[in-house]
Design a protein around this motif. Structure first.
Motif, PDB file in Angstrom:
ATOM      1  N   GLY A 129       0.863  -1.248  -0.052  1.00  0.00           N
ATOM      2  CA  GLY A 129      -0.041   0.083  -0.037  1.00  0.00           C
ATOM      3  C   GLY A 129       0.955   1.305  -0.041  1.00  0.00           C
ATOM      4  O   GLY A 129       1.399   1.766  -0.881  1.00  0.00           O
ATOM      5  N   ARG A 130       0.850   2.061   1.237  1.00  0.00           N
ATOM      6  CA  ARG A 130       1.381   3.269   1.144  1.00  0.00           C
ATOM      7  C   ARG A 130       2.783   3.261   1.776  1.00  0.00           C
ATOM      8  O   ARG A 130       3.622   4.318   1.901  1.00  0.00           O
ATOM      9  N   ILE A 131       3.463   2.122   1.875  1.00  0.00           N
ATOM     10  CA  ILE A 131       4.838   1.960   1.974  1.00  0.00           C
ATOM     11  C   ILE A 131       5.721   2.407   0.997  1.00  0.00           C
ATOM     12  O   ILE A 131       5.362   1.887  -0.392  1.00  0.00           O
ATOM     13  N   ASP A 132       6.615   3.142   0.931  1.00  0.00           N
ATOM     14  CA  ASP A 132       7.277   3.909  -0.090  1.00  0.00           C
ATOM     15  C   ASP A 132       8.425   3.006  -0.386  1.00  0.00           C
ATOM     16  O   ASP A 132       9.566   3.436  -0.469  1.00  0.00           O
ATOM     17  N   MET A 133       8.209   1.828  -1.065  1.00  0.00           N
ATOM     18  CA  MET A 133       9.385   0.606  -1.428  1.00  0.00           C
ATOM     19  C   MET A 133       9.856   1.134  -2.734  1.00  0.00           C
ATOM     20  O   MET A 133       9.342   1.530  -3.721  1.00  0.00           O
ATOM     21  N   GLY A 134      10.944   0.600  -2.948  1.00  0.00           N
ATOM     22  CA  GLY A 134      11.549   0.484  -4.340  1.00  0.00           C
ATOM     23  C   GLY A 134      11.513  -0.785  -5.065  1.00  0.00           C
ATOM     24  O   GLY A 134      10.838  -1.486  -4.499  1.00  0.00           O
ATOM     25  N   LEU A 135      12.173  -0.777  -6.218  1.00  0.00           N
ATOM     26  CA  LEU A 135      12.175  -1.884  -6.999  1.00  0.00           C
ATOM     27  C   LEU A 135      13.264  -2.844  -6.598  1.00  0.00           C
ATOM     28  O   LEU A 135      14.284  -2.370  -6.549  1.00  0.00           O
ATOM     29  N   SER A 136      12.992  -4.228  -6.938  1.00  0.00           N
ATOM     30  CA  SER A 136      14.111  -5.034  -6.643  1.00  0.00           C
ATOM     31  C   SER A 136      15.078  -4.955  -8.066  1.00  0.00           C
ATOM     32  O   SER A 136      14.746  -4.352  -8.947  1.00  0.00           O
ATOM     33  N   PRO A 137      16.098  -5.691  -8.265  1.00  0.00           N
ATOM     34  CA  PRO A 137      17.023  -5.664  -9.266  1.00  0.00           C
ATOM     35  C   PRO A 137      16.089  -6.367 -10.559  1.00  0.00           C
ATOM     36  O   PRO A 137      16.128  -5.721 -11.722  1.00  0.00           O
ATOM     37  N   ARG A 138      15.270  -7.327 -10.446  1.00  0.00           N
ATOM     38  CA  ARG A 138      14.395  -7.750 -11.300  1.00  0.00           C
ATOM     39  C   ARG A 138      13.303  -6.597 -11.728  1.00  0.00           C
ATOM     40  O   ARG A 138      13.247  -6.571 -12.726  1.00  0.00           O
ATOM     41  N   GLY A 139      12.935  -5.874 -10.795  1.00  0.00           N
ATOM     42  CA  GLY A 139      11.854  -4.810 -10.856  1.00  0.00           C
ATOM     43  C   GLY A 139      12.395  -3.753 -12.010  1.00  0.00           C
ATOM     44  O   GLY A 139      12.061  -3.463 -12.957  1.00  0.00           O
ATOM     45  N   HIS A 140      13.841  -3.482 -11.654  1.00  0.00           N
ATOM     46  CA  HIS A 140      14.525  -2.580 -12.710  1.00  0.00           C
ATOM     47  C   HIS A 140      14.759  -3.214 -13.977  1.00  0.00           C
ATOM     48  O   HIS A 140      14.496  -2.537 -15.088  1.00  0.00           O
ATOM     49  N   ALA A 141      15.135  -4.427 -14.179  1.00  0.00           N
ATOM     50  CA  ALA A 141      15.246  -4.987 -15.462  1.00  0.00           C
ATOM     51  C   ALA A 141      13.668  -5.192 -16.201  1.00  0.00           C
ATOM     52  O   ALA A 141      13.813  -4.910 -17.292  1.00  0.00           O
ATOM     53  N   GLN A 142      12.729  -5.401 -15.496  1.00  0.00           N
ATOM     54  CA  GLN A 142      11.308  -5.401 -16.052  1.00  0.00           C
ATOM     55  C   GLN A 142      10.991  -3.697 -16.692  1.00  0.00           C
ATOM     56  O   GLN A 142      10.634  -3.801 -17.730  1.00  0.00           O
ATOM     57  N   ALA A 143      11.527  -2.748 -15.814  1.00  0.00           N
ATOM     58  CA  ALA A 143      11.026  -1.461 -16.293  1.00  0.00           C
ATOM     59  C   ALA A 143      11.861  -1.010 -17.508  1.00  0.00           C
ATOM     60  O   ALA A 143      11.374  -0.536 -18.221  1.00  0.00           O
ATOM     61  N   THR A 144      12.965  -1.814 -17.630  1.00  0.00           N
ATOM     62  CA  THR A 144      13.909  -1.527 -18.951  1.00  0.00           C
ATOM     63  C   THR A 144      13.254  -2.201 -20.106  1.00  0.00           C
ATOM     64  O   THR A 144      13.197  -1.691 -20.936  1.00  0.00           O
ATOM     65  N   ALA A 145      12.706  -3.390 -19.968  1.00  0.00           N
ATOM     66  CA  ALA A 145      11.920  -4.093 -20.806  1.00  0.00           C
ATOM     67  C   ALA A 145      10.767  -3.359 -21.376  1.00  0.00           C
ATOM     68  O   ALA A 145      10.452  -3.202 -22.440  1.00  0.00           O
ATOM     69  N   LEU A 146      10.074  -2.731 -20.435  1.00  0.00           N
ATOM     70  CA  LEU A 146       8.753  -2.047 -20.506  1.00  0.00           C
ATOM     71  C   LEU A 146       9.287  -0.799 -21.575  1.00  0.00           C
ATOM     72  O   LEU A 146       8.331  -0.377 -22.338  1.00  0.00           O
ATOM     73  N   ALA A 147      10.257  -0.061 -21.076  1.00  0.00           N
ATOM     74  CA  ALA A 147      10.875   1.076 -21.948  1.00  0.00           C
ATOM     75  C   ALA A 147      11.153   0.758 -23.279  1.00  0.00           C
ATOM     76  O   ALA A 147      10.733   1.427 -24.266  1.00  0.00           O
ATOM     77  N   ARG A 148      11.721  -0.561 -23.463  1.00  0.00           N
ATOM     78  CA  ARG A 148      11.726  -0.939 -25.076  1.00  0.00           C
ATOM     79  C   ARG A 148      10.525  -1.066 -25.680  1.00  0.00           C
ATOM     80  O   ARG A 148      10.337  -0.748 -26.979  1.00  0.00           O
ATOM     81  N   TYR A 149       9.505  -1.504 -25.030  1.00  0.00           N
ATOM     82  CA  TYR A 149       8.215  -1.771 -25.595  1.00  0.00           C
ATOM     83  C   TYR A 149       7.556  -0.453 -26.021  1.00  0.00           C
ATOM     84  O   TYR A 149       7.204  -0.137 -27.141  1.00  0.00           O
ATOM     85  N   LEU A 150       7.700   0.530 -25.013  1.00  0.00           N
ATOM     86  CA  LEU A 150       6.909   2.153 -25.413  1.00  0.00           C
ATOM     87  C   LEU A 150       7.885   2.586 -26.397  1.00  0.00           C
ATOM     88  O   LEU A 150       7.213   3.505 -26.952  1.00  0.00           O
ATOM     89  N   GLU A 151       9.099   2.388 -26.543  1.00  0.00           N
ATOM     90  CA  GLU A 151      10.063   3.156 -27.573  1.00  0.00           C
ATOM     91  C   GLU A 151       9.387   2.793 -28.981  1.00  0.00           C
ATOM     92  O   GLU A 151       9.374   3.583 -29.922  1.00  0.00           O
ATOM     93  N   ARG A 152       9.042   1.727 -29.186  1.00  0.00           N
ATOM     94  CA  ARG A 152       8.399   1.080 -30.362  1.00  0.00           C
ATOM     95  C   ARG A 152       6.921   1.944 -30.870  1.00  0.00           C
ATOM     96  O   ARG A 152       6.750   2.298 -31.937  1.00  0.00           O
ATOM     97  N   GLN A 153       6.431   2.234 -29.799  1.00  0.00           N
ATOM     98  CA  GLN A 153       5.103   3.227 -30.049  1.00  0.00           C
ATOM     99  C   GLN A 153       4.967   4.223 -28.779  1.00  0.00           C
ATOM    100  O   GLN A 153       4.305   4.050 -27.796  1.00  0.00           O
ATOM    101  N   PRO A 154       5.826   5.075 -29.127  1.00  0.00           N
ATOM    102  CA  PRO A 154       5.751   6.331 -28.042  1.00  0.00           C
ATOM    103  C   PRO A 154       4.435   6.846 -27.614  1.00  0.00           C
ATOM    104  O   PRO A 154       3.829   7.275 -28.622  1.00  0.00           O
ATOM    105  N   PRO A 155       4.123   6.950 -26.109  1.00  0.00           N
ATOM    106  CA  PRO A 155       2.868   7.390 -25.908  1.00  0.00           C
ATOM    107  C   PRO A 155       3.069   9.029 -25.941  1.00  0.00           C
ATOM    108  O   PRO A 155       4.158   9.475 -25.892  1.00  0.00           O
ATOM    109  N   ASP A 156       1.902   9.828 -26.413  1.00  0.00           N
ATOM    110  CA  ASP A 156       1.793  11.014 -26.406  1.00  0.00           C
ATOM    111  C   ASP A 156       2.067  11.687 -25.056  1.00  0.00           C
ATOM    112  O   ASP A 156       2.483  12.891 -24.845  1.00  0.00           O
TER     113      ASP A 156
END
Length: 206
Positions: A25-52
């Motif tokens: 919930g409201r605990i302000d936790m960060g990402l795990s190393p795997r979470g950072h890798a997931q975010a990088t994969a997500l960025a590659r996905y968005l790069e193909r069809q950039p959001p406005d």
């Protein structure tokens, strides 16, 4: 047919291991190393069809997911406090089995508990919708016929789906929302369609 507004509802990446299977919930936790890798994969996905446009929760886990994605947006990202995760009240920081032991409630029934305002000192479904809906309507009005990413939390993705589909929040338990996943909704004033559900670039791209 009227052009739609495409909403990409994105959950943050995997959080620190100590918070797994926990009502963060409201605990302000960060990402795990795997979470950072997931975010990088997500960025590659968005790069193909950039959001406005990109909107994000102010919470650390959402902001760390946003960081690699931000350069691929056509406009500077906007942080909105209304997109922060649900407040789990007295459940905050408890593991799923602890909630079962203390309150006699299955962790899998959490959406129903929120809908019924049954979590002690927690946010009710009505209150969650009351803070999220004005923000959502503003985004839809401001970005008509555009492609918009919203980087937030599992509870907020489901709240937005509940609002757009005009269904009870508890019914959203039928939608899986994995870490760093994308659920795409095509919105028109006369019709709303879910065209992509729980797509995780880190998992689903060969």
């Amino acid at each position: 047919m009227h052009a739609s507004t495409s909403l990409l509802l994105i959950r943050h990446g995997e959080v620190e291991e100590r918070y797994h299977n926990t009502f963060g919930g409201r605990i302000d936790m960060g990402l795990s190393p795997r979470g950072h890798a997931q975010a990088t994969a997500l960025a590659r996905y968005l790069e193909r069809q950039p959001p406005d446009a990109v909107y994000a929760s102010p919470m650390r886990r959402a902001q760390e997911t946003l960081t690699p994605c931000a350069p691929h947006a056509r406009r500077a990202p906007v942080t909105r406090a209304e997109l922060r995760e649900v407040d789990f009240g007295d459940w905050t920081g408890l593991r799923w089995e602890e909630v079962q032991a203390r309150y006699g409630v299955s962790a899998f029934d959490w959406l129903q508990q929120i809908e019924q305002a049954a979590i002690p000192n927690g946010e009710s479904g009505q209150r969650v919708r009351a803070r999220v809906e004005p923000c959502l309507r503003e985004i839809l009005a401001r970005h008509a016929h555009e492609r918009v990413a919203i980087i937030c939390h599992g509870g907020i993705v489901r709240t937005i789906l509940s609002l757009l589909l005009d269904l009870p929040l508890a019914k959203m338990a039928g939608f899986e929302v994995d870490y760093a996943s994308v659920t795409r909704v095509e919105y028109r004033p006369c019709k709303t369609e879910v065209t992509l559900l729980n797509y995780a670039p880190w998992r689903d791209v060969p």
